[in-house]
Design a protein around this motif. Structure first.
Motif, PDB file in Angstrom:
ATOM      1  N   GLU A  35       0.866  -1.170   0.000  1.00  0.00           N
ATOM      2  CA  GLU A  35       0.000   0.000   0.000  1.00  0.00           C
ATOM      3  C   GLU A  35       0.901   1.218   0.000  1.00  0.00           C
ATOM      4  OE1 GLU A  35      -3.406   0.121   2.689  1.00  0.00           O
ATOM      5  OE2 GLU A  35      -3.091  -2.022   3.002  1.00  0.00           O
ATOM      6  N   ARG A  36       0.426   2.281  -0.626  1.00  0.00           N
ATOM      7  CA  ARG A  36       1.242   3.488  -0.791  1.00  0.00           C
ATOM      8  C   ARG A  36       0.445   4.711  -0.362  1.00  0.00           C
ATOM      9  NH1 ARG A  36       0.509   4.255  -5.657  1.00  0.00           N
ATOM     10  NH2 ARG A  36      -0.220   6.388  -5.721  1.00  0.00           N
ATOM     11  N   ALA A  37       1.090   5.581   0.370  1.00  0.00           N
ATOM     12  CA  ALA A  37       0.498   6.872   0.721  1.00  0.00           C
ATOM     13  C   ALA A  37       1.375   7.959   0.118  1.00  0.00           C
ATOM     14  CB  ALA A  37       0.418   7.038   2.235  1.00  0.00           C
ATOM     15  N   ASP A  38       0.760   8.865  -0.627  1.00  0.00           N
ATOM     16  CA  ASP A  38       1.467  10.022  -1.173  1.00  0.00           C
ATOM     17  C   ASP A  38       1.171  11.212  -0.273  1.00  0.00           C
ATOM     18  OD1 ASP A  38       2.365   8.504  -3.321  1.00  0.00           O
ATOM     19  OD2 ASP A  38       0.688   9.068  -4.599  1.00  0.00           O
ATOM     20  N   HIS A  39       2.194  12.022   0.009  1.00  0.00           N
ATOM     21  CA  HIS A  39       2.048  13.108   0.978  1.00  0.00           C
ATOM     22  C   HIS A  39       3.144  14.146   0.769  1.00  0.00           C
ATOM     23  CE1 HIS A  39       5.350  10.965   2.932  1.00  0.00           C
ATOM     24  NE2 HIS A  39       4.611   9.869   2.842  1.00  0.00           N
ATOM     25  N   GLU A  40       3.049  15.237   1.511  1.00  0.00           N
ATOM     26  CA  GLU A  40       4.112  16.230   1.507  1.00  0.00           C
ATOM     27  C   GLU A  40       5.367  15.603   2.099  1.00  0.00           C
ATOM     28  OE1 GLU A  40       2.730  19.557   3.797  1.00  0.00           O
ATOM     29  OE2 GLU A  40       0.938  19.786   2.578  1.00  0.00           O
ATOM     30  N   ALA A  41       6.512  16.191   1.823  1.00  0.00           N
ATOM     31  CA  ALA A  41       7.771  15.684   2.376  1.00  0.00           C
ATOM     32  C   ALA A  41       7.715  15.680   3.901  1.00  0.00           C
ATOM     33  CB  ALA A  41       8.937  16.535   1.895  1.00  0.00           C
ATOM     34  N   VAL A  42       8.175  14.569   4.496  1.00  0.00           N
ATOM     35  CA  VAL A  42       8.279  14.475   5.951  1.00  0.00           C
ATOM     36  C   VAL A  42       9.738  14.212   6.302  1.00  0.00           C
ATOM     37  CG1 VAL A  42       5.909  13.765   6.459  1.00  0.00           C
ATOM     38  CG2 VAL A  42       7.576  12.037   5.870  1.00  0.00           C
ATOM     39  N   MET A  43      10.207  14.898   7.335  1.00  0.00           N
ATOM     40  CA  MET A  43      11.609  14.779   7.726  1.00  0.00           C
ATOM     41  C   MET A  43      11.795  14.172   9.121  1.00  0.00           C
ATOM     42  SD  MET A  43      13.226  15.873   5.088  1.00  0.00           S
ATOM     43  CE  MET A  43      14.900  16.199   5.606  1.00  0.00           C
ATOM     44  N   THR A  44      10.690  13.981   9.855  1.00  0.00           N
ATOM     45  CA  THR A  44      10.794  13.490  11.232  1.00  0.00           C
ATOM     46  C   THR A  44       9.813  12.350  11.467  1.00  0.00           C
ATOM     47  OG1 THR A  44       9.093  14.993  12.069  1.00  0.00           O
ATOM     48  CG2 THR A  44      11.381  15.824  12.037  1.00  0.00           C
ATOM     49  N   MET A  45      10.050  11.615  12.557  1.00  0.00           N
ATOM     50  CA  MET A  45       9.134  10.543  12.945  1.00  0.00           C
ATOM     51  C   MET A  45       7.781  11.134  13.342  1.00  0.00           C
ATOM     52  SD  MET A  45      10.804   7.885  12.259  1.00  0.00           S
ATOM     53  CE  MET A  45       9.500   6.770  12.732  1.00  0.00           C
ATOM     54  N   GLU A  46       7.788  12.310  13.948  1.00  0.00           N
ATOM     55  CA  GLU A  46       6.538  12.960  14.331  1.00  0.00           C
ATOM     56  C   GLU A  46       5.694  13.272  13.087  1.00  0.00           C
ATOM     57  OE1 GLU A  46       9.623  14.087  15.462  1.00  0.00           O
ATOM     58  OE2 GLU A  46       9.402  13.016  17.353  1.00  0.00           O
TER      59      GLU A  46
END
Length: 182
Positions: A35-46
């Motif tokens: 399964e794939r989720a497209d999203h804005e760039a994330v840089m942290t675990m939070e």
């Protein structure tokens, strides 16, 4: 952040980086469902928490490490709720003075930039210079959450497919480590 979840690869990979498309090509060739989720760039675990809940999996921490001489490189997969302490890992792998490897080594060995480190990068380590370390709790999970070599999409893949199909195809083995809970 708007996040959409899909089964499998995008209908069109136009505009997506080659390194991401190569992951989908490899997974499809190996018959690995995801399964794939497209999203804005994330840089942290939070930043991954909302994505985690939509995919129904916890994104694991992916740490790219090296020894002091920068001659041995390690990719550590561990649960997001554990804290990394070099002394806990160093003893288990007999490598003193571990530190985070720089972005130049991420690119050189895994073709990955900071924020997108993932087990999927091992497909680019054709000379097998990176040793994979997996925390026992991550290894025992049914699914693995990871990035497809970019931090603008996230994947949910069965751990058994990673261990039985993906890693053998890349020529990588893994070492199980036990990192303490707080």
């Amino acid at each position: 952040m708007e996040i959409k979840v899909y089964s499998g690869r995008p209908e069109s990979c136009e505009g997506r980086p080659d390194r991401e498309t190569a992951v989908y090509d490899r997974l499809d060739r190996l018959g690995i469902a995801y399964e794939r989720a497209d999203h804005e760039a994330v840089m942290t675990m939070e930043g991954c928490q909302e994505i985690d809940s939509l995919l129904g999996v916890s994104m694991c921490k992916n740490l790219f490490l090296c020894n002091a001489q920068k001659t041995s490189f390690y990719l550590l997969l561990m649960p997001d709720y554990k804290k990394f302490r070099t002394k806990d890992l160093s003893k288990q792998i007999q490598s003193a003075r571990l530190s985070f490897a720089g972005p130049e080594f991420m690119e050189k060995y895994l073709r990955i930039a900071p924020g997108a480190v993932s087990v999927m990068g091992l497909m680019n380590d054709t000379d097998r210079q990176v040793r994979l370390l997996i925390d026992r709790e991550t290894l025992e999970a049914e699914y693995l959450g990871c990035h497809p070599c970019v931090n603008t999409s996230s994947l949910k893949i069965k751990m058994s497919d990673i261990l039985e199909k993906f890693l053998p195809d890349t020529g990588h083995d893994y070492t199980v480590v036990d990192l303490p809970r707080e």
